[in-house]
Design a protein around this motif. Sequence first.
Motif, PDB file in Angstrom:
ATOM      1  N   ILE A   1       0.777  -1.119   0.031  1.00 18.37           N
ATOM      2  CA  ILE A   1       0.071  -0.007   0.115  1.00 18.37           C
ATOM      3  C   ILE A   1       0.961   1.360  -0.066  1.00 18.37           C
ATOM      4  O   ILE A   1       0.597   2.120  -0.738  1.00 18.37           O
ATOM      5  N   TYR A   2       1.770   1.238   0.732  1.00 22.47           N
ATOM      6  CA  TYR A   2       2.757   2.429   1.091  1.00 22.47           C
ATOM      7  C   TYR A   2       3.482   2.734  -0.298  1.00 22.47           C
ATOM      8  O   TYR A   2       3.844   3.788  -0.794  1.00 22.47           O
ATOM      9  N   LEU A   3       4.100   1.680  -1.149  1.00 22.73           N
ATOM     10  CA  LEU A   3       4.614   1.899  -2.437  1.00 22.73           C
ATOM     11  C   LEU A   3       3.595   2.269  -3.493  1.00 22.73           C
ATOM     12  O   LEU A   3       3.896   2.952  -4.235  1.00 22.73           O
ATOM     13  N   ARG A   4       2.485   1.951  -3.267  1.00 25.12           N
ATOM     14  CA  ARG A   4       1.507   2.475  -4.232  1.00 25.12           C
ATOM     15  C   ARG A   4       1.075   4.080  -3.830  1.00 25.12           C
ATOM     16  O   ARG A   4       0.970   4.831  -4.893  1.00 25.12           O
ATOM     17  N   PHE A   5       1.180   4.404  -2.754  1.00 21.67           N
ATOM     18  CA  PHE A   5       1.082   5.815  -2.135  1.00 21.67           C
ATOM     19  C   PHE A   5       2.263   6.526  -2.829  1.00 21.67           C
ATOM     20  O   PHE A   5       2.028   7.460  -3.291  1.00 21.67           O
ATOM     21  N   MET A   6       3.221   5.930  -2.651  1.00 22.21           N
ATOM     22  CA  MET A   6       4.610   6.854  -3.089  1.00 22.21           C
ATOM     23  C   MET A   6       4.371   6.846  -4.590  1.00 22.21           C
ATOM     24  O   MET A   6       4.627   7.941  -5.482  1.00 22.21           O
ATOM     25  N   GLY A   7       3.959   5.968  -5.581  1.00 20.76           N
ATOM     26  CA  GLY A   7       3.883   5.915  -6.743  1.00 20.76           C
ATOM     27  C   GLY A   7       2.651   6.765  -7.266  1.00 20.76           C
ATOM     28  O   GLY A   7       2.796   7.799  -8.044  1.00 20.76           O
ATOM     29  N   ASP A   8       1.392   7.092  -6.246  1.00 17.77           N
ATOM     30  CA  ASP A   8       0.645   8.496  -6.351  1.00 17.77           C
ATOM     31  C   ASP A   8       1.376   9.593  -6.307  1.00 17.77           C
ATOM     32  O   ASP A   8       0.968  10.493  -7.120  1.00 17.77           O
ATOM     33  N   CYS A   9       2.106   9.600  -5.311  1.00 22.18           N
ATOM     34  CA  CYS A   9       2.652  11.033  -5.402  1.00 22.18           C
ATOM     35  C   CYS A   9       3.779  11.402  -6.501  1.00 22.18           C
ATOM     36  O   CYS A   9       3.556  12.562  -6.783  1.00 22.18           O
ATOM     37  N   VAL A  10       4.106  10.312  -7.039  1.00 25.15           N
ATOM     38  CA  VAL A  10       4.768  10.681  -8.466  1.00 25.15           C
ATOM     39  C   VAL A  10       4.041  11.117  -9.560  1.00 25.15           C
ATOM     40  O   VAL A  10       4.209  12.098 -10.294  1.00 25.15           O
ATOM     41  N   GLU A  11       2.981  10.377  -9.310  1.00 24.17           N
ATOM     42  CA  GLU A  11       1.896  10.555 -10.492  1.00 24.17           C
ATOM     43  C   GLU A  11       1.424  12.156 -10.460  1.00 24.17           C
ATOM     44  O   GLU A  11       1.243  12.849 -11.273  1.00 24.17           O
ATOM     45  N   ARG A  12       0.997  12.447  -9.324  1.00 23.25           N
ATOM     46  CA  ARG A  12       0.610  13.879  -8.805  1.00 23.25           C
ATOM     47  C   ARG A  12       1.626  14.983  -9.076  1.00 23.25           C
ATOM     48  O   ARG A  12       1.258  15.984  -9.753  1.00 23.25           O
ATOM     49  N   ALA A  13       2.895  14.399  -8.775  1.00 24.74           N
ATOM     50  CA  ALA A  13       3.945  15.434  -9.196  1.00 24.74           C
ATOM     51  C   ALA A  13       3.960  15.755 -10.804  1.00 24.74           C
ATOM     52  O   ALA A  13       4.075  16.885 -11.238  1.00 24.74           O
ATOM     53  N   GLN A  14       3.887  14.681 -11.339  1.00 27.72           N
ATOM     54  CA  GLN A  14       3.970  14.582 -13.133  1.00 27.72           C
ATOM     55  C   GLN A  14       2.898  15.668 -13.438  1.00 27.72           C
ATOM     56  O   GLN A  14       2.967  16.392 -14.434  1.00 27.72           O
ATOM     57  N   GLN A  15       1.540  15.620 -12.765  1.00 28.45           N
ATOM     58  CA  GLN A  15       0.614  16.456 -13.230  1.00 28.45           C
ATOM     59  C   GLN A  15       0.748  17.963 -12.843  1.00 28.45           C
ATOM     60  O   GLN A  15       0.341  18.901 -13.901  1.00 28.45           O
ATOM     61  N   MET A  16       1.593  18.071 -11.638  1.00 31.51           N
ATOM     62  CA  MET A  16       1.671  19.361 -11.355  1.00 31.51           C
ATOM     63  C   MET A  16       2.845  20.315 -12.388  1.00 31.51           C
ATOM     64  O   MET A  16       2.678  21.294 -12.660  1.00 31.51           O
ATOM     65  N   ILE A  17       3.509  19.294 -13.123  1.00 40.51           N
ATOM     66  CA  ILE A  17       4.612  20.032 -13.709  1.00 40.51           C
ATOM     67  C   ILE A  17       4.184  20.079 -15.370  1.00 40.51           C
ATOM     68  O   ILE A  17       4.749  20.726 -16.208  1.00 40.51           O
ATOM     69  N   LYS A  18       3.004  19.224 -15.383  1.00 38.91           N
ATOM     70  CA  LYS A  18       2.312  19.382 -17.152  1.00 38.91           C
ATOM     71  C   LYS A  18       2.280  20.845 -17.570  1.00 38.91           C
ATOM     72  O   LYS A  18       2.613  21.083 -18.560  1.00 38.91           O
ATOM     73  N   PRO A  19       1.314  21.544 -16.707  1.00 38.26           N
ATOM     74  CA  PRO A  19       0.959  23.113 -17.163  1.00 38.26           C
ATOM     75  C   PRO A  19       2.177  23.884 -17.546  1.00 38.26           C
ATOM     76  O   PRO A  19       2.146  24.367 -18.567  1.00 38.26           O
TER      77      PRO A  19
END
Length: 247
Positions: free
Chosen positions: A226-244
Amino acid sequence: MSKQFVEQNYVPHVAPVRERLKTSPALKTLLDPNVDPALVEGFLIQLNSLGVYMTEPVDKWIRRAGEATVKMGLKDVGEKLITHAKHEEGHHLMMIEDTKNLVARWNSRRSPQLDVDALLSQTPTQAMVEYRKIHEDTIVGEMPAAQVAIEYEIENLSVVFAPGLMEQAKRVCGEDIMEAMSFVKEHAELDVGHTALNEVMLGKLLDQVPEKTAVIGKTGAQALDIYLRFMGDCVERAQQMIKPAAA
């Protein structure tokens, strides 16, 4: 007997999930030598802001698991959990502070401009909800002492993963990023001791209830997954942040 027993009977349950620390595409992206520094900063912002939801209840979970373990008759392990709970109090406050500092740093040099309150009140991801659930289920389940395995895996993650993350952050974002990484830094240091203690506690527990090794091992593996998936979520949201910014 304990350490050997842990290696032979407990570790096989968690080994495949531990291996994903090295193979996870999200974490590989994060630690890539050619990573975009904004992604690393974005990850740290998400890790801390979303991490509050995961970290705030930790001391209460450990205390309740300890109390339930004492009731089961595993007094020694239960009391050690209750003592350990005190060391976890207020750690989410460091994450809030780090979020504020990281956002101030980001807003001074990057776009889009970020809002601390919006970040701290994001909707939890599926993994975050599951993380709270596994703790609650363990406390009321057949083996509340399996909380020891959850602690062991998550604190060991700090020991194994945090040093590389700090090196990467300093390398791509500059040494001063460490001023906004108090949570990661403290856990990289503290959890070396905690992990050693957890290992002893886990050994004692498995000595006392060897027949519950599979339940305890599966609990540890599930928490780490679960924690590794959470860290994956953090990477994914970070990728969304830098898209704009890229667009």
